[in-house]
Write a protein that holds these residues in place. Structure first.
Motif, PDB file in Angstrom:
ATOM      1  N   TYR A 169     -42.842  32.189  -4.363  1.00  0.00           N
ATOM      2  CA  TYR A 169     -43.867  31.444  -3.644  1.00  0.00           C
ATOM      3  C   TYR A 169     -43.819  31.769  -2.157  1.00  0.00           C
ATOM      4  CZ  TYR A 169     -39.782  28.368  -3.069  1.00  0.00           C
ATOM      5  OH  TYR A 169     -38.514  27.868  -2.823  1.00  0.00           O
ATOM      6  N   ASP A 170     -44.939  31.521  -1.477  1.00  0.00           N
ATOM      7  CA  ASP A 170     -45.047  31.728  -0.035  1.00  0.00           C
ATOM      8  C   ASP A 170     -44.606  30.465   0.689  1.00  0.00           C
ATOM      9  OD1 ASP A 170     -46.476  34.372  -0.200  1.00  0.00           O
ATOM     10  OD2 ASP A 170     -47.952  33.119  -1.225  1.00  0.00           O
ATOM     11  N   SER A 171     -44.332  30.589   1.978  1.00  0.00           N
ATOM     12  CA  SER A 171     -43.894  29.413   2.728  1.00  0.00           C
ATOM     13  C   SER A 171     -44.329  29.497   4.188  1.00  0.00           C
ATOM     14  CB  SER A 171     -42.370  29.259   2.657  1.00  0.00           C
ATOM     15  OG  SER A 171     -41.722  30.341   3.323  1.00  0.00           O
ATOM     16  N   VAL A 172     -44.486  28.323   4.783  1.00  0.00           N
ATOM     17  CA  VAL A 172     -44.766  28.194   6.217  1.00  0.00           C
ATOM     18  C   VAL A 172     -43.789  27.157   6.759  1.00  0.00           C
ATOM     19  CG1 VAL A 172     -46.453  27.599   7.986  1.00  0.00           C
ATOM     20  CG2 VAL A 172     -47.211  28.667   5.857  1.00  0.00           C
ATOM     21  N   ALA A 173     -43.053  27.516   7.783  1.00  0.00           N
ATOM     22  CA  ALA A 173     -42.067  26.590   8.348  1.00  0.00           C
ATOM     23  C   ALA A 173     -42.017  26.747   9.859  1.00  0.00           C
ATOM     24  CB  ALA A 173     -40.683  26.837   7.734  1.00  0.00           C
ATOM     25  N   ASP A 174     -41.437  25.762  10.486  1.00  0.00           N
ATOM     26  CA  ASP A 174     -41.222  25.782  11.931  1.00  0.00           C
ATOM     27  C   ASP A 174     -39.833  26.352  12.210  1.00  0.00           C
ATOM     28  OD1 ASP A 174     -41.647  24.966  14.735  1.00  0.00           O
ATOM     29  OD2 ASP A 174     -40.096  23.485  14.317  1.00  0.00           O
ATOM     30  N   ASP A 175     -39.666  26.968  13.361  1.00  0.00           N
ATOM     31  CA  ASP A 175     -38.336  27.405  13.789  1.00  0.00           C
ATOM     32  C   ASP A 175     -37.597  26.176  14.315  1.00  0.00           C
ATOM     33  OD1 ASP A 175     -36.072  28.503  14.878  1.00  0.00           O
ATOM     34  OD2 ASP A 175     -37.098  30.118  15.942  1.00  0.00           O
ATOM     35  N   ASP A 176     -37.009  25.419  13.387  1.00  0.00           N
ATOM     36  CA  ASP A 176     -36.395  24.142  13.749  1.00  0.00           C
ATOM     37  C   ASP A 176     -35.141  24.293  14.589  1.00  0.00           C
ATOM     38  OD1 ASP A 176     -38.133  22.162  12.473  1.00  0.00           O
ATOM     39  OD2 ASP A 176     -37.543  23.106  10.600  1.00  0.00           O
ATOM     40  N   LEU A 235     -43.233  29.485  12.493  1.00  0.00           N
ATOM     41  CA  LEU A 235     -43.939  29.225  13.745  1.00  0.00           C
ATOM     42  C   LEU A 235     -42.951  28.897  14.864  1.00  0.00           C
ATOM     43  CD1 LEU A 235     -46.166  28.898  11.551  1.00  0.00           C
ATOM     44  CD2 LEU A 235     -47.221  27.203  13.036  1.00  0.00           C
ATOM     45  N   THR A 236     -43.312  29.277  16.076  1.00  0.00           N
ATOM     46  CA  THR A 236     -42.467  29.011  17.243  1.00  0.00           C
ATOM     47  C   THR A 236     -42.913  27.718  17.917  1.00  0.00           C
ATOM     48  OG1 THR A 236     -42.144  31.378  17.600  1.00  0.00           O
ATOM     49  CG2 THR A 236     -41.645  29.899  19.448  1.00  0.00           C
ATOM     50  N   PRO A 237     -42.027  26.717  18.006  1.00  0.00           N
ATOM     51  CA  PRO A 237     -42.415  25.429  18.594  1.00  0.00           C
ATOM     52  C   PRO A 237     -42.388  25.448  20.117  1.00  0.00           C
ATOM     53  CG  PRO A 237     -40.121  25.355  17.948  1.00  0.00           C
ATOM     54  CD  PRO A 237     -40.630  26.721  17.531  1.00  0.00           C
ATOM     55  N   THR A 238     -43.009  24.449  20.705  1.00  0.00           N
ATOM     56  CA  THR A 238     -42.967  24.246  22.157  1.00  0.00           C
ATOM     57  C   THR A 238     -42.611  22.782  22.433  1.00  0.00           C
ATOM     58  OG1 THR A 238     -45.342  23.738  22.208  1.00  0.00           O
ATOM     59  CG2 THR A 238     -44.691  26.027  22.618  1.00  0.00           C
ATOM     60  N   LEU A 239     -42.166  22.515  23.634  1.00  0.00           N
ATOM     61  CA  LEU A 239     -41.802  21.142  24.007  1.00  0.00           C
ATOM     62  C   LEU A 239     -42.927  20.505  24.806  1.00  0.00           C
ATOM     63  CD1 LEU A 239     -39.403  19.076  23.904  1.00  0.00           C
ATOM     64  CD2 LEU A 239     -38.885  19.816  26.242  1.00  0.00           C
ATOM     65  N   ALA A 240     -43.248  19.265  24.481  1.00  0.00           N
ATOM     66  CA  ALA A 240     -44.240  18.487  25.230  1.00  0.00           C
ATOM     67  C   ALA A 240     -43.512  17.351  25.934  1.00  0.00           C
ATOM     68  CB  ALA A 240     -45.307  17.943  24.290  1.00  0.00           C
ATOM     69  N   PRO A 241     -43.046  17.553  27.184  1.00  0.00           N
ATOM     70  CA  PRO A 241     -42.303  16.505  27.900  1.00  0.00           C
ATOM     71  C   PRO A 241     -43.230  15.370  28.328  1.00  0.00           C
ATOM     72  CG  PRO A 241     -41.983  18.699  28.885  1.00  0.00           C
ATOM     73  CD  PRO A 241     -43.166  18.779  27.984  1.00  0.00           C
ATOM     74  N   ARG A 242     -42.769  14.141  28.146  1.00  0.00           N
ATOM     75  CA  ARG A 242     -43.553  12.981  28.563  1.00  0.00           C
ATOM     76  C   ARG A 242     -42.634  11.925  29.174  1.00  0.00           C
ATOM     77  NH1 ARG A 242     -46.043  14.206  23.432  1.00  0.00           N
ATOM     78  NH2 ARG A 242     -48.078  15.205  23.764  1.00  0.00           N
ATOM     79  N   ARG A 243     -43.149  10.711  29.268  1.00  0.00           N
ATOM     80  CA  ARG A 243     -42.500   9.670  30.063  1.00  0.00           C
ATOM     81  C   ARG A 243     -41.170   9.157  29.488  1.00  0.00           C
ATOM     82  NH1 ARG A 243     -46.738   5.952  30.524  1.00  0.00           N
ATOM     83  NH2 ARG A 243     -45.828   4.709  28.847  1.00  0.00           N
ATOM     84  N   THR A 244     -40.900   9.389  28.215  1.00  0.00           N
ATOM     85  CA  THR A 244     -39.685   8.816  27.613  1.00  0.00           C
ATOM     86  C   THR A 244     -38.411   9.566  27.972  1.00  0.00           C
ATOM     87  OG1 THR A 244     -40.059  10.090  25.589  1.00  0.00           O
ATOM     88  CG2 THR A 244     -40.869   7.786  25.634  1.00  0.00           C
ATOM     89  N   THR A 245     -38.550  10.666  28.742  1.00  0.00           N
ATOM     90  CA  THR A 245     -37.350  11.396  29.198  1.00  0.00           C
ATOM     91  C   THR A 245     -37.461  11.688  30.695  1.00  0.00           C
ATOM     92  OG1 THR A 245     -38.377  13.514  28.596  1.00  0.00           O
ATOM     93  CG2 THR A 245     -36.923  12.502  26.964  1.00  0.00           C
ATOM     94  N   VAL A 246     -36.484  11.183  31.447  1.00  0.00           N
ATOM     95  CA  VAL A 246     -36.401  11.492  32.882  1.00  0.00           C
ATOM     96  C   VAL A 246     -34.926  11.579  33.238  1.00  0.00           C
ATOM     97  CG1 VAL A 246     -38.562  10.339  33.524  1.00  0.00           C
ATOM     98  CG2 VAL A 246     -36.407   9.062  33.544  1.00  0.00           C
ATOM     99  N   THR A 247     -34.634  11.960  34.470  1.00  0.00           N
ATOM    100  CA  THR A 247     -33.249  12.012  34.931  1.00  0.00           C
ATOM    101  C   THR A 247     -32.608  10.641  34.828  1.00  0.00           C
ATOM    102  OG1 THR A 247     -33.857  13.755  36.480  1.00  0.00           O
ATOM    103  CG2 THR A 247     -31.748  12.628  36.866  1.00  0.00           C
TER     104      THR A 247
END
Length: 346
Positions: A160-167, A331-343
């Motif tokens: 079978y074929d597959s599609v996955a993320d680069d976790d 697939l190659t993922p990307t990061l979406a930084p938002r308000r829940t992470t800061v210094t």
């Protein structure tokens, strides 16, 4: 005595042909997307089908070799990420003239087997299995009976074929981001995996491994801390409770899925702690709720809609040629930084 109304007669291709003033052969060609039907002919026939409310008879089409239906197994309908995948599947298959039928796998091998066997019994042309938990042997058996594509499952099969993320990369993006912000005590909420034979193929296990690798790469081995619960909101809630009860609680939590992060946010709020000042939180999947302004959750975007479209394209290619070599897309993922992470606050 009042007479019972006779049931409405089903519209046939003969009716469509008469309405469009074409031959039944022309209607059949349009239904099969066969060579020889001009764009004008297709438009005329499809308008007649719309006017009459014509629906192809699935059983009859199955006897001729195709039902133009694709079965999609979803482990649960509560995780919004699976809705993104489903959107991508339906978008592409709709344009190809296929109907998508959904079955719930309920995150269990027995239920998945019932769903897939029912879809096979109904002569569906192909199956797309999203995050299946079934054994490799079961997946190979299913793929031997009907064209099959898995989504989110790692591991390679010739059947079978597959599609996955680069976790691995996705987990590293989260850890790198949090380390750059100054965090050291970065914990992870994982989905408990009970089957060692499946361990290397499940996305939750691969993300946990990616988390460990990234922590070690930053020489933070001593801070590796994983709470294994479930990829549900309740699992995130219980996992965060465990982590917050540590003698030295984490300053950041990497949840393995956005739905898990939602539960973690609830537990953090109930503990009287603030996000991100006391505890930063990052998720995975970048669902629509992550971008919702009051939540604004940092998350990994693995392109759920694109994963769905890719899986739909692969199932069509597999239906067209059962003998071609299996394709395994990552697939190659990307990061979406938002308000829940800061210094973190000193």
């Amino acid at each position: 005595m009042r007479k019972t109304a006779a049931p409405a007669r089903r519209v046939t291709i003969v009716d469509v042909a008469r309405h469009a003033n074409v031959s039944t052969t022309a209607v059949s060609k349009v239904l099969r997307n066969a060579y020889g039907a001009s764009p004008e002919m297709q438009a005329k026939v499809r308008q007649a089908m719309a006017d009459l409310g014509y629906r192809p008879h699935a059983a009859a089409r199955g006897m001729r070799g195709q039902t133009y239906s694709i079965g999609v197994m979803l482990p649960t309908i509560r995780n919004p990420f699976f809705a993104d995948v489903l959107d991508g599947i339906t978008e592409l298959l709709r344009d190809a003239g296929y109907q998508v039928l959904i079955g719930p796998g309920c995150n269990g091998q027995a239920e998945e087997a019932r769903v897939t066997e029912t879809m096979i019994d109904h002569s569906m042309d192909g199956l797309i299995l999203v995050a299946p938990v079934s054994s490799r042997q079961h997946l190979d058996r299913v793929a031997g009976l009907v064209p099959t594509v898995t989504v989110g499952r790692h591991g390679r099969s010739a059947s079978y074929d597959s599609v996955a993320d680069d976790d691995i990369t996705g987990a590293r993006l989260v850890v790198d981001h949090l380390v750059e912000l100054g965090h050291r005590r970065i914990a992870h909420i994982d989905h408990l995996e009970n089957d060692p034979d499946r361990l290397a193929e499940m996305p939750n296990a691969v993300r946990a491994d990616g988390y460990r690798q990234a922590m070690r790469a930053h020489r933070l081995d001593e801070y590796i801390d994983i709470a294994s619960t479930s990829y549900t909101q309740e699992g995130g809630y219980l996992g965060a409770q465990q982590l917050l009860s540590r003698l030295h609680r984490p300053t950041a939590i990497f949840a393995g899925a956005d739905i898990v992060a939602m539960g973690a946010l609830q537990a953090i709020a109930e503990a009287g702690l603030a996000v991100p000042d006391d505890v930063a939180v990052a998720g995975y999947d970048n669902t629509m709720f992550a971008a919702f302004a009051p939540i604004s959750l940092t998350s990994v975007d693995q392109g759920g809609r694109q994963m769905g479209r890719n899986s739909a394209r692969l199932i069509l290619e597999r239906i067209a040629d059962r003998t071609r070599p299996a394709t395994h897309m990552k697939l190659t993922p990307t990061l979406a930084p938002r308000r829940t992470t800061v210094t973190p606050t000193p």
